[in-house]
Design an enzyme around this catalytic site. Structure first.
Site, PDB file in Angstrom:
ATOM      1  N   MET A  30       7.724   6.270   3.726  1.00  0.00           N
ATOM      2  CA  MET A  30       7.525   7.717   3.557  1.00  0.00           C
ATOM      3  C   MET A  30       6.867   8.313   4.806  1.00  0.00           C
ATOM      4  O   MET A  30       6.392   9.451   4.782  1.00  0.00           O
ATOM      5  CB  MET A  30       6.680   7.996   2.317  1.00  0.00           C
ATOM      6  CG  MET A  30       7.376   7.518   1.035  1.00  0.00           C
ATOM      7  SD  MET A  30       6.918   8.454  -0.432  1.00  0.00           S
ATOM      8  CE  MET A  30       5.169   8.136  -0.509  1.00  0.00           C
ATOM      9  N   HIS A  37       2.917   0.008   8.445  1.00  0.00           N
ATOM     10  CA  HIS A  37       4.335   0.275   8.738  1.00  0.00           C
ATOM     11  C   HIS A  37       4.775  -0.466  10.001  1.00  0.00           C
ATOM     12  O   HIS A  37       5.869  -1.035  10.053  1.00  0.00           O
ATOM     13  CB  HIS A  37       4.550   1.778   8.954  1.00  0.00           C
ATOM     14  CG  HIS A  37       4.216   2.638   7.779  1.00  0.00           C
ATOM     15  ND1 HIS A  37       3.157   3.517   7.774  1.00  0.00           N
ATOM     16  CD2 HIS A  37       4.810   2.773   6.561  1.00  0.00           C
ATOM     17  CE1 HIS A  37       3.121   4.157   6.620  1.00  0.00           C
ATOM     18  NE2 HIS A  37       4.099   3.724   5.861  1.00  0.00           N
ATOM     19  N   GLN A  61       9.621  10.122  -6.835  1.00  0.00           N
ATOM     20  CA  GLN A  61       8.599   9.129  -7.179  1.00  0.00           C
ATOM     21  C   GLN A  61       7.215   9.756  -7.346  1.00  0.00           C
ATOM     22  O   GLN A  61       6.241   9.043  -7.546  1.00  0.00           O
ATOM     23  CB  GLN A  61       8.581   7.977  -6.179  1.00  0.00           C
ATOM     24  CG  GLN A  61       8.079   8.317  -4.801  1.00  0.00           C
ATOM     25  CD  GLN A  61       8.327   7.174  -3.829  1.00  0.00           C
ATOM     26  OE1 GLN A  61       9.448   6.869  -3.473  1.00  0.00           O
ATOM     27  NE2 GLN A  61       7.268   6.521  -3.401  1.00  0.00           N
ATOM     28  N   LYS A 149       1.047  -4.715   0.303  1.00  0.00           N
ATOM     29  CA  LYS A 149       0.098  -3.682  -0.117  1.00  0.00           C
ATOM     30  C   LYS A 149       0.543  -3.084  -1.458  1.00  0.00           C
ATOM     31  O   LYS A 149      -0.268  -2.805  -2.335  1.00  0.00           O
ATOM     32  CB  LYS A 149       0.034  -2.595   0.959  1.00  0.00           C
ATOM     33  CG  LYS A 149      -0.399  -1.220   0.517  1.00  0.00           C
ATOM     34  CD  LYS A 149      -1.872  -1.124   0.409  1.00  0.00           C
ATOM     35  CE  LYS A 149      -2.442   0.266   0.223  1.00  0.00           C
ATOM     36  NZ  LYS A 149      -1.604   1.282  -0.311  1.00  0.00           N
ATOM     37  N   GLN A 153       5.426  -2.630  -6.489  1.00  0.00           N
ATOM     38  CA  GLN A 153       6.680  -2.102  -5.940  1.00  0.00           C
ATOM     39  C   GLN A 153       7.571  -3.245  -5.444  1.00  0.00           C
ATOM     40  O   GLN A 153       8.780  -3.264  -5.691  1.00  0.00           O
ATOM     41  CB  GLN A 153       6.374  -1.148  -4.793  1.00  0.00           C
ATOM     42  CG  GLN A 153       7.575  -0.719  -3.983  1.00  0.00           C
ATOM     43  CD  GLN A 153       7.209   0.332  -2.959  1.00  0.00           C
ATOM     44  OE1 GLN A 153       7.034   1.491  -3.295  1.00  0.00           O
ATOM     45  NE2 GLN A 153       7.078  -0.065  -1.711  1.00  0.00           N
ATOM     46  N   SER A 186      -1.259   5.759   4.195  1.00  0.00           N
ATOM     47  CA  SER A 186      -1.120   7.141   4.672  1.00  0.00           C
ATOM     48  C   SER A 186      -2.092   8.041   3.930  1.00  0.00           C
ATOM     49  O   SER A 186      -2.579   9.033   4.475  1.00  0.00           O
ATOM     50  CB  SER A 186       0.315   7.628   4.452  1.00  0.00           C
ATOM     51  OG  SER A 186       1.230   6.753   5.076  1.00  0.00           O
ATOM     52  N   ARG A 187      -2.409   7.706   2.671  1.00  0.00           N
ATOM     53  CA  ARG A 187      -3.303   8.550   1.872  1.00  0.00           C
ATOM     54  C   ARG A 187      -4.764   8.437   2.320  1.00  0.00           C
ATOM     55  O   ARG A 187      -5.587   9.248   1.888  1.00  0.00           O
ATOM     56  CB  ARG A 187      -3.172   8.218   0.388  1.00  0.00           C
ATOM     57  CG  ARG A 187      -1.843   8.668  -0.199  1.00  0.00           C
ATOM     58  CD  ARG A 187      -1.832   8.606  -1.722  1.00  0.00           C
ATOM     59  NE  ARG A 187      -0.686   9.295  -2.279  1.00  0.00           N
ATOM     60  CZ  ARG A 187       0.454   8.713  -2.665  1.00  0.00           C
ATOM     61  NH1 ARG A 187       0.594   7.410  -2.533  1.00  0.00           N
ATOM     62  NH2 ARG A 187       1.445   9.436  -3.164  1.00  0.00           N
TER      63      ARG A 187
HETATM   64  P1  AMP Z   1       4.837   4.047   2.328  1.00  0.00           P
HETATM   65  O1  AMP Z   1       5.224   4.813   3.559  1.00  0.00           O
HETATM   66  O2  AMP Z   1       3.387   4.162   1.989  1.00  0.00           O
HETATM   67  O3  AMP Z   1       5.761   4.315   1.172  1.00  0.00           O
HETATM   68  O4  AMP Z   1       5.033   2.519   2.694  1.00  0.00           O
HETATM   69  C1  AMP Z   1       6.229   2.055   3.277  1.00  0.00           C
HETATM   70  C2  AMP Z   1       6.175   0.557   3.342  1.00  0.00           C
HETATM   71  O5  AMP Z   1       5.030   0.166   4.093  1.00  0.00           O
HETATM   72  C3  AMP Z   1       6.029  -0.111   1.966  1.00  0.00           C
HETATM   73  O6  AMP Z   1       6.812  -1.299   1.930  1.00  0.00           O
HETATM   74  C4  AMP Z   1       4.557  -0.426   1.908  1.00  0.00           C
HETATM   75  O7  AMP Z   1       4.253  -1.533   1.075  1.00  0.00           O
HETATM   76  C5  AMP Z   1       4.276  -0.764   3.356  1.00  0.00           C
HETATM   77  N1  AMP Z   1       2.847  -0.614   3.622  1.00  0.00           N
HETATM   78  C6  AMP Z   1       2.085   0.485   3.415  1.00  0.00           C
HETATM   79  N2  AMP Z   1       0.790   0.211   3.696  1.00  0.00           N
HETATM   80  C7  AMP Z   1       0.743  -1.087   4.083  1.00  0.00           C
HETATM   81  C8  AMP Z   1      -0.299  -1.975   4.493  1.00  0.00           C
HETATM   82  N3  AMP Z   1      -1.567  -1.569   4.561  1.00  0.00           N
HETATM   83  N4  AMP Z   1       0.034  -3.243   4.792  1.00  0.00           N
HETATM   84  C9  AMP Z   1       1.320  -3.670   4.724  1.00  0.00           C
HETATM   85  N5  AMP Z   1       2.342  -2.888   4.356  1.00  0.00           N
HETATM   86  C10 AMP Z   1       2.069  -1.608   4.026  1.00  0.00           C
END
Ligand code: AMP
Length: 299
Positions: A30, A37, A61, A149, A153, A186-187
């Site tokens: 996202m 990422h 979502q 993380k 999911q 990101s949050r």
């Molecule tokens: P998001 O953009 O938050 O939807 O995350 C996109 C992808 O990045 C998902 O597969 C998440 O599990 C992964 N991700 C987000 N934060 C982390 C983190 N701290 N460590 C590893 N992978 C992450």
């Protein structure tokens, strides 16, 4: 690197790559990139010929009272990060490219979407499973990379792939943390300085569980209570859940046995954060995976 907004263009590039014998990777995101990422992009780059990263804040979502509108976005910054990580294609579709009409087809994974985050976010995983299935159809990846993380999911996506015989290998990548233990997210950008300090309680709770497990504790309720009481003791933080579950089925467990996650979620002020550790217990051998520190990733 190219940035594409239309599914038909992504499909054409990926078809060409596969036709000439190249492998294709997908990293669904996202956006608002951080080291978590980046670690997925690096893993994809190391394994695969053509790396596609999707950046799409998927409306389906988010629940009606959640943070869809305020979700942090930085398309230019994300494009620069993706280029620096050697990504080949960034797919940034507008919402009406993926949802031109009200969708009548959704992907629902029964059972494991109803626990943990599924309790307070009942429609969340349908949105995730549906959009990831759509992205798989557009890109046709040989491999897709997801972070541990978001452990629930990851379990949901693995189940979709198994149940629907999708021709993609799902790769789970290590959870990436800040130097003080907070899981990258990101949050985290929502957190005021005092909230940012309080948010480390999730890491402290998981560390307490890891220590107790290493010391021989095997009772799930005891470990869950340890995590919950640590989080409840932090002012300004409201516990959502602290549960020990099977890493694949997300079913509760009474004892530490098999591949498990101790998953936690809490509101820090208005911001809902999640975190987890993986415990793999086979016989008397116990391995605990708390993830990696971000500095190791960026070094
Ligand atoms: P998001 O953009 O938050 O939807 O995350 C996109 C992808 O990045 C998902 O597969 C998440 O599990 C992964 N991700 C987000 N934060 C982390 C983190 N701290 N460590 C590893 N992978 C992450």
């Amino acid at each position: 690197m190219i940035t594409l907004r239309r599914a038909v263009d992504v499909r054409a590039c990926c078809d060409d790559a596969r036709r000439t014998g190249n492998t294709v990777a997908l990293v669904p995101t996202m956006g608002f990139f951080h080291d978590g990422h980046r670690s997925l992009m690096r893993a994809a780059r190391a394994d695969t010929d053509l790396v596609v990263v999707s950046v799409f804040v998927n409306p389906t979502q988010f629940g009606p009272d959640e943070d869809l509108d305020g979700y942090p976005r930085d398309p230019d910054g994300d494009t620069a990060v993706a280029a620096a990580e050697g990504v080949d294609i960034v797919f940034m579709p507008p919402v009406d490219e993926l949802y031109p009409d009200e969708p009548r087809t959704t992907v629902h994974v029964a059972g494991l979407t109803e626990r943990l985050c599924g309790v307070s976010r009942p429609t969340h995983f349908d949105g995730v499973a549906t959009v990831v299935t759509k992205l798989f159809s557009i890109v046709g990846p040989c491999r897709a990379y997801f972070g541990r993380k978001d452990a629930q999911q990851l379990a949901v996506i693995r189940r979709v792939v198994d149940d629907l015989n999708l021709p993609v290998d799902v790769i789970g990548c290590p959870l990436v943390r800040e130097p003080d233990g907070l899981a990258r997210s990101s949050r985290n950008a929502y957190l005021a300085p005092d909230e940012r300090a309080a948010a480390t309680v999730l890491w402290r709770a998981l560390s307490t569980v890891a220590d107790a497990t290493r010391a021989g504790e095997r009772d799930a309720a005891t470990l869950e209570a340890l995590a919950a009481s640590t989080i409840r003791a932090e002012p300004g933080v409201r516990l959502d859940y602290a549960e020990l579950v099977d890493a694949h089925t997300i079913e509760p467990t009474a004892r530490v046995d098999g591949e498990l996650i101790l998953a936690v979620a809490a509101f820090v002020g208005q911001t809902r954060l999640i975190d987890n550790l993986t415990i793999t217990a086979i016989g008397t051998e116990v391995d605990i995976d708390l993830g990696v520190v971000a500095e190791e990733q960026t070094a």
